[in-house]
Design a protein around this motif. Structure first.
Motif, PDB file in Angstrom:
ATOM      1  N   ALA A 249      42.038  28.725  36.799  1.00  0.00           N
ATOM      2  CA  ALA A 249      41.957  28.918  38.253  1.00  0.00           C
ATOM      3  C   ALA A 249      40.675  28.267  38.775  1.00  0.00           C
ATOM      4  O   ALA A 249      39.754  27.988  38.009  1.00  0.00           O
ATOM      5  CB  ALA A 249      41.985  30.397  38.602  1.00  0.00           C
ATOM      6  N   PHE A 250      40.628  28.036  40.085  1.00  0.00           N
ATOM      7  CA  PHE A 250      39.554  27.196  40.631  1.00  0.00           C
ATOM      8  C   PHE A 250      38.173  27.838  40.534  1.00  0.00           C
ATOM      9  O   PHE A 250      37.167  27.147  40.644  1.00  0.00           O
ATOM     10  CB  PHE A 250      39.881  26.793  42.076  1.00  0.00           C
ATOM     11  N   LYS A 251      38.090  29.149  40.306  1.00  0.00           N
ATOM     12  CA  LYS A 251      36.789  29.800  40.202  1.00  0.00           C
ATOM     13  C   LYS A 251      35.936  29.165  39.089  1.00  0.00           C
ATOM     14  O   LYS A 251      34.715  29.192  39.146  1.00  0.00           O
ATOM     15  CB  LYS A 251      36.939  31.290  39.914  1.00  0.00           C
ATOM     16  N   ASP A 252      36.601  28.605  38.076  1.00  0.00           N
ATOM     17  CA  ASP A 252      35.857  27.935  37.000  1.00  0.00           C
ATOM     18  C   ASP A 252      34.988  26.784  37.523  1.00  0.00           C
ATOM     19  O   ASP A 252      33.943  26.499  36.957  1.00  0.00           O
ATOM     20  CB  ASP A 252      36.824  27.344  35.965  1.00  0.00           C
TER      21      ASP A 252
ATOM     22  N   GLY B 132      40.710  40.249  38.745  1.00  0.00           N
ATOM     23  CA  GLY B 132      41.398  39.412  37.763  1.00  0.00           C
ATOM     24  C   GLY B 132      40.695  38.103  37.463  1.00  0.00           C
ATOM     25  O   GLY B 132      40.043  37.956  36.439  1.00  0.00           O
ATOM     26  N   ASP B 133      40.779  37.152  38.400  1.00  0.00           N
ATOM     27  CA  ASP B 133      40.313  35.792  38.108  1.00  0.00           C
ATOM     28  C   ASP B 133      38.801  35.661  37.934  1.00  0.00           C
ATOM     29  O   ASP B 133      38.322  35.009  37.016  1.00  0.00           O
ATOM     30  CB  ASP B 133      40.756  34.845  39.228  1.00  0.00           C
ATOM     31  N   THR B 134      38.053  36.282  38.821  1.00  0.00           N
ATOM     32  CA  THR B 134      36.605  36.093  38.785  1.00  0.00           C
ATOM     33  C   THR B 134      35.999  36.620  37.487  1.00  0.00           C
ATOM     34  O   THR B 134      35.092  36.012  36.927  1.00  0.00           O
ATOM     35  CB  THR B 134      35.945  36.798  39.989  1.00  0.00           C
TER      36      THR B 134
ATOM     37  N   THR C 151      43.419  30.175  51.207  1.00  0.00           N
ATOM     38  CA  THR C 151      42.132  30.821  51.480  1.00  0.00           C
ATOM     39  C   THR C 151      42.171  32.343  51.325  1.00  0.00           C
ATOM     40  O   THR C 151      43.146  32.990  51.702  1.00  0.00           O
ATOM     41  CB  THR C 151      41.694  30.457  52.911  1.00  0.00           C
ATOM     42  N   GLY C 152      41.081  32.875  50.764  1.00  0.00           N
ATOM     43  CA  GLY C 152      40.922  34.318  50.627  1.00  0.00           C
ATOM     44  C   GLY C 152      39.584  34.727  51.205  1.00  0.00           C
ATOM     45  O   GLY C 152      39.463  35.168  52.336  1.00  0.00           O
ATOM     46  N   ASN C 153      38.543  34.511  50.403  1.00  0.00           N
ATOM     47  CA  ASN C 153      37.197  34.894  50.808  1.00  0.00           C
ATOM     48  C   ASN C 153      36.493  33.807  51.624  1.00  0.00           C
ATOM     49  O   ASN C 153      35.347  33.919  51.963  1.00  0.00           O
ATOM     50  CB  ASN C 153      36.376  35.230  49.562  1.00  0.00           C
ATOM     51  N   PHE C 154      37.190  32.713  51.891  1.00  0.00           N
ATOM     52  CA  PHE C 154      36.716  31.614  52.722  1.00  0.00           C
ATOM     53  C   PHE C 154      35.639  30.755  52.043  1.00  0.00           C
ATOM     54  O   PHE C 154      34.950  29.964  52.679  1.00  0.00           O
ATOM     55  CB  PHE C 154      36.201  32.116  54.086  1.00  0.00           C
ATOM     56  N   GLY C 155      35.492  30.904  50.713  1.00  0.00           N
ATOM     57  CA  GLY C 155      34.476  30.115  50.015  1.00  0.00           C
ATOM     58  C   GLY C 155      34.911  28.674  49.801  1.00  0.00           C
ATOM     59  O   GLY C 155      34.146  27.731  50.044  1.00  0.00           O
ATOM     60  N   ASN C 156      36.134  28.500  49.355  1.00  0.00           N
ATOM     61  CA  ASN C 156      36.629  27.175  49.024  1.00  0.00           C
ATOM     62  C   ASN C 156      36.714  26.279  50.257  1.00  0.00           C
ATOM     63  O   ASN C 156      36.243  25.141  50.260  1.00  0.00           O
ATOM     64  CB  ASN C 156      38.012  27.331  48.361  1.00  0.00           C
ATOM     65  N   ILE C 157      37.269  26.800  51.330  1.00  0.00           N
ATOM     66  CA  ILE C 157      37.424  25.975  52.537  1.00  0.00           C
ATOM     67  C   ILE C 157      36.071  25.758  53.224  1.00  0.00           C
ATOM     68  O   ILE C 157      35.820  24.712  53.812  1.00  0.00           O
ATOM     69  CB  ILE C 157      38.477  26.565  53.510  1.00  0.00           C
TER      70      ILE C 157
ATOM     71  N   PRO D 100      47.693  36.941  44.551  1.00  0.00           N
ATOM     72  CA  PRO D 100      46.775  38.084  44.620  1.00  0.00           C
ATOM     73  C   PRO D 100      45.333  37.698  44.908  1.00  0.00           C
ATOM     74  O   PRO D 100      44.601  38.493  45.497  1.00  0.00           O
ATOM     75  CB  PRO D 100      46.897  38.732  43.231  1.00  0.00           C
ATOM     76  N   SER D 101      44.922  36.492  44.519  1.00  0.00           N
ATOM     77  CA  SER D 101      43.523  36.109  44.753  1.00  0.00           C
ATOM     78  C   SER D 101      43.245  35.840  46.224  1.00  0.00           C
ATOM     79  O   SER D 101      42.113  35.562  46.594  1.00  0.00           O
ATOM     80  CB  SER D 101      43.169  34.877  43.924  1.00  0.00           C
ATOM     81  N   MET D 102      44.294  35.883  47.045  1.00  0.00           N
ATOM     82  CA  MET D 102      44.108  35.718  48.488  1.00  0.00           C
ATOM     83  C   MET D 102      44.409  37.009  49.238  1.00  0.00           C
ATOM     84  O   MET D 102      44.447  37.016  50.459  1.00  0.00           O
ATOM     85  CB  MET D 102      45.024  34.607  49.005  1.00  0.00           C
TER      86      MET D 102
ATOM     87  N   PRO E 268      51.922  30.107  43.211  1.00  0.00           N
ATOM     88  CA  PRO E 268      52.098  30.682  44.558  1.00  0.00           C
ATOM     89  C   PRO E 268      50.913  30.458  45.510  1.00  0.00           C
ATOM     90  O   PRO E 268      51.123  30.311  46.717  1.00  0.00           O
ATOM     91  CB  PRO E 268      52.282  32.177  44.280  1.00  0.00           C
ATOM     92  N   HIS E 269      49.674  30.424  44.994  1.00  0.00           N
ATOM     93  CA  HIS E 269      48.530  30.181  45.885  1.00  0.00           C
ATOM     94  C   HIS E 269      48.628  28.775  46.481  1.00  0.00           C
ATOM     95  O   HIS E 269      48.474  28.579  47.686  1.00  0.00           O
ATOM     96  CB  HIS E 269      47.206  30.324  45.129  1.00  0.00           C
ATOM     97  N   THR E 270      48.883  27.816  45.612  1.00  0.00           N
ATOM     98  CA  THR E 270      49.010  26.428  46.062  1.00  0.00           C
ATOM     99  C   THR E 270      50.171  26.297  47.048  1.00  0.00           C
ATOM    100  O   THR E 270      50.076  25.553  48.039  1.00  0.00           O
ATOM    101  CB  THR E 270      49.247  25.515  44.846  1.00  0.00           C
TER     102      THR E 270
ATOM    103  N   SER F 236      45.078  22.701  44.953  1.00  0.00           N
ATOM    104  CA  SER F 236      45.821  23.555  44.026  1.00  0.00           C
ATOM    105  C   SER F 236      44.823  24.400  43.250  1.00  0.00           C
ATOM    106  O   SER F 236      43.985  23.879  42.518  1.00  0.00           O
ATOM    107  CB  SER F 236      46.649  22.692  43.070  1.00  0.00           C
ATOM    108  N   THR F 237      44.900  25.729  43.433  1.00  0.00           N
ATOM    109  CA  THR F 237      43.831  26.576  42.913  1.00  0.00           C
ATOM    110  C   THR F 237      44.155  27.289  41.600  1.00  0.00           C
ATOM    111  O   THR F 237      43.280  27.885  40.996  1.00  0.00           O
ATOM    112  CB  THR F 237      43.431  27.643  43.955  1.00  0.00           C
ATOM    113  N   ALA F 238      45.411  27.263  41.180  1.00  0.00           N
ATOM    114  CA  ALA F 238      45.728  27.929  39.906  1.00  0.00           C
ATOM    115  C   ALA F 238      46.861  27.202  39.200  1.00  0.00           C
ATOM    116  O   ALA F 238      47.728  26.600  39.844  1.00  0.00           O
ATOM    117  CB  ALA F 238      46.106  29.388  40.137  1.00  0.00           C
TER     118      ALA F 238
HETATM  119  C1  LIG Z   1      39.802  32.899  44.634  1.00  0.00           C
HETATM  120  C2  LIG Z   1      41.072  32.165  44.767  1.00  0.00           C
HETATM  121  C3  LIG Z   1      41.536  31.675  46.010  1.00  0.00           C
HETATM  122  C4  LIG Z   1      40.795  31.922  47.311  1.00  0.00           C
HETATM  123  O1  LIG Z   1      39.597  31.204  47.391  1.00  0.00           O
HETATM  124  P1  LIG Z   1      38.457  31.661  48.414  1.00  0.00           P
HETATM  125  O2  LIG Z   1      37.286  30.823  48.101  1.00  0.00           O
HETATM  126  O3  LIG Z   1      38.214  33.118  48.125  1.00  0.00           O
HETATM  127  O4  LIG Z   1      38.985  31.426  49.771  1.00  0.00           O
HETATM  128  C5  LIG Z   1      42.726  30.971  46.056  1.00  0.00           C
HETATM  129  N1  LIG Z   1      43.448  30.767  44.939  1.00  0.00           N
HETATM  130  C6  LIG Z   1      43.051  31.222  43.729  1.00  0.00           C
HETATM  131  C7  LIG Z   1      43.918  30.985  42.547  1.00  0.00           C
HETATM  132  C8  LIG Z   1      41.855  31.926  43.597  1.00  0.00           C
HETATM  133  O5  LIG Z   1      41.479  32.390  42.384  1.00  0.00           O
END
Ligand SMILES: *Cc1c(COP(=O)(O)O)cnc(C)c1O
Length: 495
Positions: free
Chosen positions: A109-112, A143-145, A265-271, A318-320, A397-399, A423-425
């Motif tokens: 997942a993109f947190k890496d 989960g992911d973090t 987007t979830g926590n608005f960090g990536n965007i 779920p990460s969003m 599903p996130h993507t 694509s985040t996961a």
């Molecule tokens: C954390 C996460 C997001 C959301 O990213 P934010 O920076 O929190 O907006 C989207 N997709 C995946 C798979 C994530 O793990």
């Protein structure tokens, strides 16, 4: 570079130092005093450079008390384990659309992308500022973090990391990823409860001055690795700049051509990192902010009202599933023309009343940069199926949330600018839902059975780290009550 607090500009801190601190002492978030600019020559030059070099150059613009070689070393080590030797590959999906894959790291997942680099920055910060105490990183994860932080901090000197996950709040696969974590300094505990229990437990510990003092007396300083740490933001900015350079290299765009970027987007960090890239001079037209059914951001971008007191939905992304997007505060700081008083007032209102309203001028600024939309579950599933049938590309599903909102955007606006959808996961992280989207019968399969089935149906390669998981021994079995978190920390540290 100097950073300021979003709530009080007189609070100034060095960027590298901020990695140790997390948030500013007034509760605000650290933001750059000004945005460093990428020159035309530099951007053109990036098309011939590897990802690590681009990332190191971007990091160097902010963490300017470290030399290039030192940063390059941190970045190179961070991305060494990425499965195809390319940290953030760009794939062409169709004429105007590209997919930026950010899930080739150890946890898929993109947190890496940030959490493989931030520990190196933290270690450098400790050296640079003479912090001799051991650092204790506490993470509450849905989960992911947690897994991304565990792999990032694994065997880093002078650091212990303890991850708390809710026993009934993470998937089996995520549990397995964490419980098999290797490393001398990694610790995992399941909390009997839900994510709120884990999160509020960690927050209480951070706010407990007596406990912090006790830890300090034993040689430990508390720190966090969550997504409002400036050290997580800048490594994310680098991949947008790299994506643009890759487009230039392949002739997908000509120099100066503006692109759109669509982000789930979830926590608005990536965007926010994409917005930072724009502020650094990257030619970006619209930032497309895509939400799932928890569409608090969509409502906000349309009406200017941010209302976190609303129903919470569990979705296939779920990460969003988030109602308070912490990093939005950094955007508001910029969109108000850096009006710290406004930002501080809104954040106070959010905390006290669960709602705030921005003024018309600020909303207008926001709309100039952003388009916002959301997608419900049905459209997410349909999108996964449609894209796979049309182009053979399998998305998680996130993507798919980003894809659905991007398609809605082009339909509405007829904008045909080239777009990078993020694509985040890996789809293999969410096998059951992806298979359901493809209308495959999954009855009677366990987690590894589903992986085999998805591979069979889609032909998409199974990432190595998932294959390895089946063979790894369980190393962490600790299961505790929320009230015993502090005791658990002391037991683990043997203090
Ligand atoms: C954390 C996460 C997001 C959301 O990213 P934010 O920076 O929190 O907006 C989207 N997709 C995946 C798979 C994530 O793990």
């Amino acid at each position: 570079m100097i950073l300021l607090s979003t709530r009080d500009k007189s609070i100034r801190e060095d960027a590298l130092k901020s990695v140790l601190l997390g948030i500013a002492r007034d509760g605000g978030l650290f933001v750059p005093e000004s945005f460093p600019q990428i020159s035309k020559e530099k951007l053109l030059g990036f098309s011939d450079k590897g990802y690590e070099e681009i990332s190191a150059e971007v990091l160097g613009m902010y963490f300017d008390n470290l030399g290039f070689e030192e940063i390059y070393d941190i970045v190179k080590k961070g991305y060494a384990g990425f499965d195809n030797g390319k940290a953030a590959p760009l794939k062409k999906l169709k004429d105007n659309e590209y997919i930026l894959e950010l899930w080739h790291g150890p946890t898929l997942a993109f947190k890496d992308m940030a959490l493989q680099v931030m520990p190196g920055l933290l270690a450098a910060a400790k050296r640079c500022f003479g912090e001799s105490k051991k650092t204790l990183i506490l993470v509450a994860t849905s989960g992911d973090t947690g897994k991304a932080a565990l792999t990032g901090f694994k065997d880093k000197e002078g650091i212990e990391i303890i991850v708390f996950y809710p026993d009934d709040g993470v998937s089996n696969m995520q549990k397995l990823q964490m419980d098999t974590q290797e490393g001398k300094n990694t610790h995992v505990a399941a909390i009997l409860g839900n994510f709120d229990d884990a999160q509020s437990g960690v927050k209480e510990i951070f706010a407990d001055a007596d406990f912090r003092r006790e830890l300090s007396g034993k040689g430990y300083a508390l720190s966090s690795a969550n997504s409002i740490n400036f050290g997580r933001l800048i490594p994310q900015t680098a991949y947008y700049i790299s994506a643009y350079a890759q487009l230039l290299k392949t002739g997908g765009i000509s120099f100066g051509e503006k692109i759109n970027i669509a982000v789930p987007t979830g926590n608005f960090g990536n965007i926010l990192a994409a917005y930072y890239a724009k502020m650094m001079g990257l030619p970006v037209k619209k930032l497309i902010c895509a939400s799932n059914k928890n569409n608090v951001l969509t409502d906000f971008f349309i009406s200017g009202e941010y209302k976190s007191s609303r129903p919470f939905y569990k979705t296939s992304s779920p990460s969003m599933d988030i109602l308070i997007s912490s990093n939005l505060e950094r955007l508001l700081f910029e969109m108000t023309g850096r009006d710290e008083k406004k930002v501080a007032g809104w954040m106070r209102a959010l905390k006290d009343k669960g709602v705030y309203n921005i003024d018309d001028g600020t909303l207008e600024n926001v709309k100039e940069h952003f388009y916002a939309g959301w997608s419900g579950e049905k459209r997410v599933f349909n999108t996964i199926k449609k894209v796979f049938e049309e182009s053979g590309y399998l998305m998680d599903p996130h993507t798919a949330v980003a894809q659905a909102v991007y398609e809605e955007y082009t339909e509405k606006t007829k904008d045909d600018a080239k777009t990078v959808a993020v694509s985040t996961a890996s789809p293999y992280k969410f096998c059951a839902d992806v298979l359901l989207a493809l209308e495959v019968d999954i009855a009677g399969r366990d987690d590894f059975g589903l992986i085999g089935l998805l591979n069979e149906k889609s032909g998409a390669a199974v990432p190595e780290s998932i294959k390895e998981l089946a063979q790894k021994p369980i190393l962490h079995r600790l299961s505790i009550q929320k009230k015993d978190m502090k005791k658990t920390i002391k037991d683990i540290l043997k203090i």
